[in-house]
Structure formats: structure tokens, C-alpha cells
Design a protein around this motif. Structure first.
Motif, PDB file in Angstrom:
ATOM      1  N   SER A   1     -18.137 -39.658   1.353  1.00 25.50           N
ATOM      2  CA  SER A   1     -17.539 -39.021   2.524  1.00 25.50           C
ATOM      3  C   SER A   1     -16.119 -39.545   2.732  1.00 25.50           C
ATOM      4  O   SER A   1     -15.748 -40.612   2.266  1.00 25.50           O
ATOM      5  N   ILE A   2     -15.308 -38.766   3.432  1.00 26.98           N
ATOM      6  CA  ILE A   2     -13.935 -39.171   3.716  1.00 26.98           C
ATOM      7  C   ILE A   2     -13.931 -40.203   4.840  1.00 26.98           C
ATOM      8  O   ILE A   2     -14.508 -39.982   5.896  1.00 26.98           O
ATOM      9  N   ALA A   3     -13.263 -41.331   4.600  1.00 26.25           N
ATOM     10  CA  ALA A   3     -13.206 -42.402   5.591  1.00 26.25           C
ATOM     11  C   ALA A   3     -11.896 -42.407   6.366  1.00 26.25           C
ATOM     12  O   ALA A   3     -11.805 -43.010   7.428  1.00 26.25           O
ATOM     13  N   GLY A   4     -10.860 -41.752   5.847  1.00 20.88           N
ATOM     14  CA  GLY A   4      -9.577 -41.722   6.530  1.00 20.88           C
ATOM     15  C   GLY A   4      -8.497 -41.156   5.624  1.00 20.88           C
ATOM     16  O   GLY A   4      -8.737 -40.875   4.452  1.00 20.88           O
ATOM     17  N   ALA A   5      -7.299 -41.005   6.181  1.00 24.47           N
ATOM     18  CA  ALA A   5      -6.176 -40.475   5.408  1.00 24.47           C
ATOM     19  C   ALA A   5      -4.875 -40.834   6.087  1.00 24.47           C
ATOM     20  O   ALA A   5      -4.835 -41.065   7.298  1.00 24.47           O
ATOM     21  N   ASN A   6      -3.814 -40.900   5.304  1.00 26.22           N
ATOM     22  CA  ASN A   6      -2.474 -41.060   5.868  1.00 26.22           C
ATOM     23  C   ASN A   6      -1.480 -40.295   5.002  1.00 26.22           C
ATOM     24  O   ASN A   6      -1.706 -40.091   3.797  1.00 26.22           O
ATOM     25  N   ILE A   7      -0.393 -39.856   5.620  1.00 31.59           N
ATOM     26  CA  ILE A   7       0.616 -39.051   4.936  1.00 31.59           C
ATOM     27  C   ILE A   7       1.978 -39.708   5.122  1.00 31.59           C
ATOM     28  O   ILE A   7       2.399 -39.963   6.249  1.00 31.59           O
ATOM     29  N   ASP A   8       2.641 -40.007   4.016  1.00 29.03           N
ATOM     30  CA  ASP A   8       4.009 -40.522   4.046  1.00 29.03           C
ATOM     31  C   ASP A   8       4.959 -39.403   3.640  1.00 29.03           C
ATOM     32  O   ASP A   8       4.668 -38.641   2.716  1.00 29.03           O
ATOM     33  N   TRP A   9       6.088 -39.284   4.331  1.00 26.43           N
ATOM     34  CA  TRP A   9       7.082 -38.278   3.969  1.00 26.43           C
ATOM     35  C   TRP A   9       8.409 -38.973   3.696  1.00 26.43           C
ATOM     36  O   TRP A   9       8.668 -40.065   4.178  1.00 26.43           O
TER      37      TRP A   9
ATOM     38  N   LEU B   1     -13.069 -34.946  10.640  1.00 31.04           N
ATOM     39  CA  LEU B   1     -12.027 -35.654   9.899  1.00 31.04           C
ATOM     40  C   LEU B   1     -11.446 -34.779   8.798  1.00 31.04           C
ATOM     41  O   LEU B   1     -10.224 -34.731   8.604  1.00 31.04           O
ATOM     42  N   GLU B   2     -12.313 -34.069   8.077  1.00 32.79           N
ATOM     43  CA  GLU B   2     -11.831 -33.180   7.023  1.00 32.79           C
ATOM     44  C   GLU B   2     -10.952 -32.073   7.601  1.00 32.79           C
ATOM     45  O   GLU B   2      -9.924 -31.704   7.023  1.00 32.79           O
TER      46      GLU B   2
ATOM     47  N   THR C   1     -17.616 -33.287   1.997  1.00 31.56           N
ATOM     48  CA  THR C   1     -18.549 -32.773   2.996  1.00 31.56           C
ATOM     49  C   THR C   1     -19.935 -32.598   2.386  1.00 31.56           C
ATOM     50  O   THR C   1     -20.949 -32.896   3.014  1.00 31.56           O
ATOM     51  N   ASP C   2     -19.991 -32.128   1.148  1.00 28.92           N
ATOM     52  CA  ASP C   2     -21.269 -31.995   0.456  1.00 28.92           C
ATOM     53  C   ASP C   2     -21.955 -33.341   0.320  1.00 28.92           C
ATOM     54  O   ASP C   2     -23.154 -33.474   0.508  1.00 28.92           O
ATOM     55  N   SER C   3     -21.171 -34.373  -0.035  1.00 31.98           N
ATOM     56  CA  SER C   3     -21.731 -35.711  -0.192  1.00 31.98           C
ATOM     57  C   SER C   3     -22.235 -36.243   1.137  1.00 31.98           C
ATOM     58  O   SER C   3     -23.314 -36.822   1.228  1.00 31.98           O
ATOM     59  N   TYR C   4     -21.443 -36.027   2.188  1.00 26.04           N
ATOM     60  CA  TYR C   4     -21.811 -36.549   3.499  1.00 26.04           C
ATOM     61  C   TYR C   4     -23.059 -35.862   4.037  1.00 26.04           C
ATOM     62  O   TYR C   4     -23.844 -36.470   4.770  1.00 26.04           O
ATOM     63  N   SER C   5     -23.274 -34.607   3.661  1.00 26.90           N
ATOM     64  CA  SER C   5     -24.440 -33.880   4.155  1.00 26.90           C
ATOM     65  C   SER C   5     -25.740 -34.470   3.624  1.00 26.90           C
ATOM     66  O   SER C   5     -26.800 -34.267   4.182  1.00 26.90           O
ATOM     67  N   HIS C   6     -25.658 -35.249   2.510  1.00 24.79           N
ATOM     68  CA  HIS C   6     -26.846 -35.884   1.944  1.00 24.79           C
ATOM     69  C   HIS C   6     -26.995 -37.333   2.390  1.00 24.79           C
ATOM     70  O   HIS C   6     -28.056 -37.916   2.273  1.00 24.79           O
ATOM     71  N   SER C   7     -25.899 -37.926   2.864  1.00 25.10           N
ATOM     72  CA  SER C   7     -25.955 -39.327   3.259  1.00 25.10           C
ATOM     73  C   SER C   7     -24.990 -39.571   4.399  1.00 25.10           C
ATOM     74  O   SER C   7     -23.863 -39.136   4.360  1.00 25.10           O
ATOM     75  N   THR C   8     -25.414 -40.296   5.421  1.00 30.33           N
ATOM     76  CA  THR C   8     -24.557 -40.558   6.576  1.00 30.33           C
ATOM     77  C   THR C   8     -24.280 -42.042   6.752  1.00 30.33           C
ATOM     78  O   THR C   8     -23.825 -42.468   7.806  1.00 30.33           O
ATOM     79  N   THR C   9     -24.555 -42.853   5.750  1.00 27.43           N
ATOM     80  CA  THR C   9     -24.320 -44.284   5.820  1.00 27.43           C
ATOM     81  C   THR C   9     -22.975 -44.623   5.241  1.00 27.43           C
ATOM     82  O   THR C   9     -22.694 -44.299   4.097  1.00 27.43           O
ATOM     83  N   HIS C  10     -22.091 -45.271   6.026  1.00 27.19           N
ATOM     84  CA  HIS C  10     -20.755 -45.649   5.578  1.00 27.19           C
ATOM     85  C   HIS C  10     -20.683 -47.160   5.424  1.00 27.19           C
ATOM     86  O   HIS C  10     -21.172 -47.895   6.251  1.00 27.19           O
ATOM     87  N   SER C  11     -20.036 -47.592   4.325  1.00 31.16           N
ATOM     88  CA  SER C  11     -19.753 -49.019   4.163  1.00 31.16           C
ATOM     89  C   SER C  11     -18.296 -49.168   3.789  1.00 31.16           C
ATOM     90  O   SER C  11     -17.455 -48.527   4.385  1.00 31.16           O
ATOM     91  N   HIS C  12     -17.981 -50.024   2.790  1.00 31.59           N
ATOM     92  CA  HIS C  12     -16.580 -50.206   2.401  1.00 31.59           C
ATOM     93  C   HIS C  12     -15.988 -48.872   1.964  1.00 31.59           C
ATOM     94  O   HIS C  12     -16.629 -48.084   1.301  1.00 31.59           O
TER      95      HIS C  12
END
Length: 244
Positions: free
Chosen positions: A197-205, A156-157, A93-104
Motif C-alpha cells: 500500500s502507499i504510505a506517502g508521497a512528496n513532489i519536488d519542483w 491517499l492515492e 490499492t489492489d494490494s491494500y484491499s487484501h491487507s491492511t497492516t502497515h509497518s516500515h
């Protein structure tokens, strides 16, 4: 505060933590900032230092990172996993607050079975690194005037952190040694964009203790969700009883 943090110690690369079985003021936003962008030897032993080190190595080496959380029942694996996710969500979140550009996207994953100085924005890195891999991952294998960590997080977070109560409802139960024992293993993968910034997440059980539904030891309970449905009442309770 220093004495409380010393309930955790290092043994080589490993962090050894003792479950105090009570809430301690060790995971607030101010503590997150204390460990942010600092080397491991600059602060007392802490789970946040382990998460910070994995974050730094992911950025410097452009390689997937893993954190393994293990221990006996009641040792604190579930809570430690949640603290790692809390820390990663906070610094993302700290990182995203300084930059809002997403790529790979790059990824950091966490699962339970749960010298570098960081730049102010984006993933850490070295100027000598010339290659770029589109996907990186880290896996975890079971306050003053500042706002709370949850209050600062994006949607997302928040979703990643709020998935834990749902998993615990269906996969955790009270045992003789632990009121919130995980009766399954989980692998959480968190993907990060190059800006941090966080781009996504998945959880396997896996390895869910299904037998607990029909038989369990004395003084133990089935999964939390059954008691929550009965406590909540309403149409869901009536429908569940009729189906049973």
C-alpha cells in the motif's frame, strides 16, 4: 486495440511512445489488470509495463527504482508521468484491499526532468532475499463491468493523483506546440509499505520558467492559473486585480 497500443514500442530497456494528440482507450482499469503481474514480453509495449517492471524489481531486489521520462515539448511527458502514477496507485490499492497492516515504509518515486510473477498481496519478493531495508524508492524523472481506476482508490492515492492539476495550474502554460506544456521539472517520490500500500508521497519542483509571467513568445500564454482566476471571477479575481 492492438494497433493503438503499437503506437508505443521498445528499444532495448526504453519505451518509445508517440503522442497521438487525442484520447485513446489505453489506460482504463481493464488495461491496468492486463499488465498486472505479467512480464514485459507478454503484452504489447505500454507505459504500464514499464511501471510494472519497476514495481517488481523494487520488491525483488529491495532497492530503489527510477523511471526517467524525457522528450521534446509536446511529446507527452506530463501525461506519461500521470499514467505511471495512475498504475502504481491502482496496484497499490489492489494490494491494500487484501491487507491492511502497515509497518516500515518502502518507497517508489516518480519524476519528470517525468520472469517475475507478483504475489496477490504485498510487494513482490524472492525467498532468497534475507535482508530488509526499511525504505525503498522508485523515481520517475516530466472497462467492462469493472469500476474506474479513480473510483477504486483510497484517500491517499486520490490525493497523489489530484495534486497534478494544482501543479499544472501554476507550472504549465500554452505554447505554440502544446496547450498544456510543463514549464518546470518535477520529481515525485511515492513511498510504499511492505504490504504494497502507499504510505506517502512528496513532489519536488525545479527550474520554473518564471520569465513567462512578464514576457512570452507570440501566440503563447502565461501560466494557466492567471486565466483560471479571471475565468472564475468572484472575490479572488477582484483582490488579484486590485493587488496588481
Amino acid at each position: 486495440m492492438q494497433k493503438l497500443i503499437h503506437a508505443q514500442t521498445y528499444s532495448g530497456l526504453f519505451l518509445v511512445a508517440i503522442n497521438p494528440y487525442r484520447n485513446l482507450p489505453l489506460y482504463s482499469d481493464s488495461i491496468v489488470q492486463q499488465y498486472r503481474s505479467h512480464r514485459r514480453d507478454e503484452n504489447p509495449p505500454h507505459i504500464f509495463a514499464i511501471a510494472e517492471r519497476a514495481w517488481v524489481h523494487m520488491g525483488e531486489e529491495r532497492e530503489n527504482q527510477s523511471i526517467l521520462i524525457t522528450g521534446e515539448s509536446g511529446a507527452g511527458k506530463t501525461e506519461s508521468t500521470k499514467k505511471v502514477i495512475q498504475y502504481l496507485a491502482a496496484i497499490a490499492t489492489d494490494s491494500y484491499s487484501h491487507s491492511t497492516t502497515h509497518s516500515h515504509s518502502q518507497s517508489l518515486s516518480s519524476s519528470t526532468s517525468f520472469g517475475a510473477v507478483m504475489p496477490s498481496t504485498g510487494l513482490p519478493g524472492r525467498t532468497s532475499i534475507l535482508r530488509h531495508k526499511p525504505h525503498q524508492s522508485m523515481s520517475v524523472t516530466n472497462t467492462g463491468t469493472q469500476s474506474s481506476p479513480l473510483g477504486r482508490l483510497g484517500l491517499l492515492e486520490r490525493q497523489i493523483l489530484q495534486a497534478n492539476p494544482i501543479l499544472e495550474a501554476f507550472g504549465n502554460a500554452q505554447t505554440q506546440r502544446n496547450n498544456n506544456s510543463s514549464r518546470f521539472g518535477k520529481f515525485v517520490r511515492i513511498s510504499f509499505a511492505p504490504d504494497g500500500s502507499i504510505a506517502g508521497a512528496n513532489i519536488d519542483w525545479y527550474l520554473l520558467e518564471k520569465s513567462r509571467v512578464i514576457v512570452r513568445a507570440a501566440a503563447e500564454r502565461s501560466f494557466h492559473v492567471f486565466y483560471q482566476v479571471l475565468e472564475g471571477g468572484g472575490p479572488l479575481k477582484s483582490e488579484s486585480i486590485q493587488c496588481g
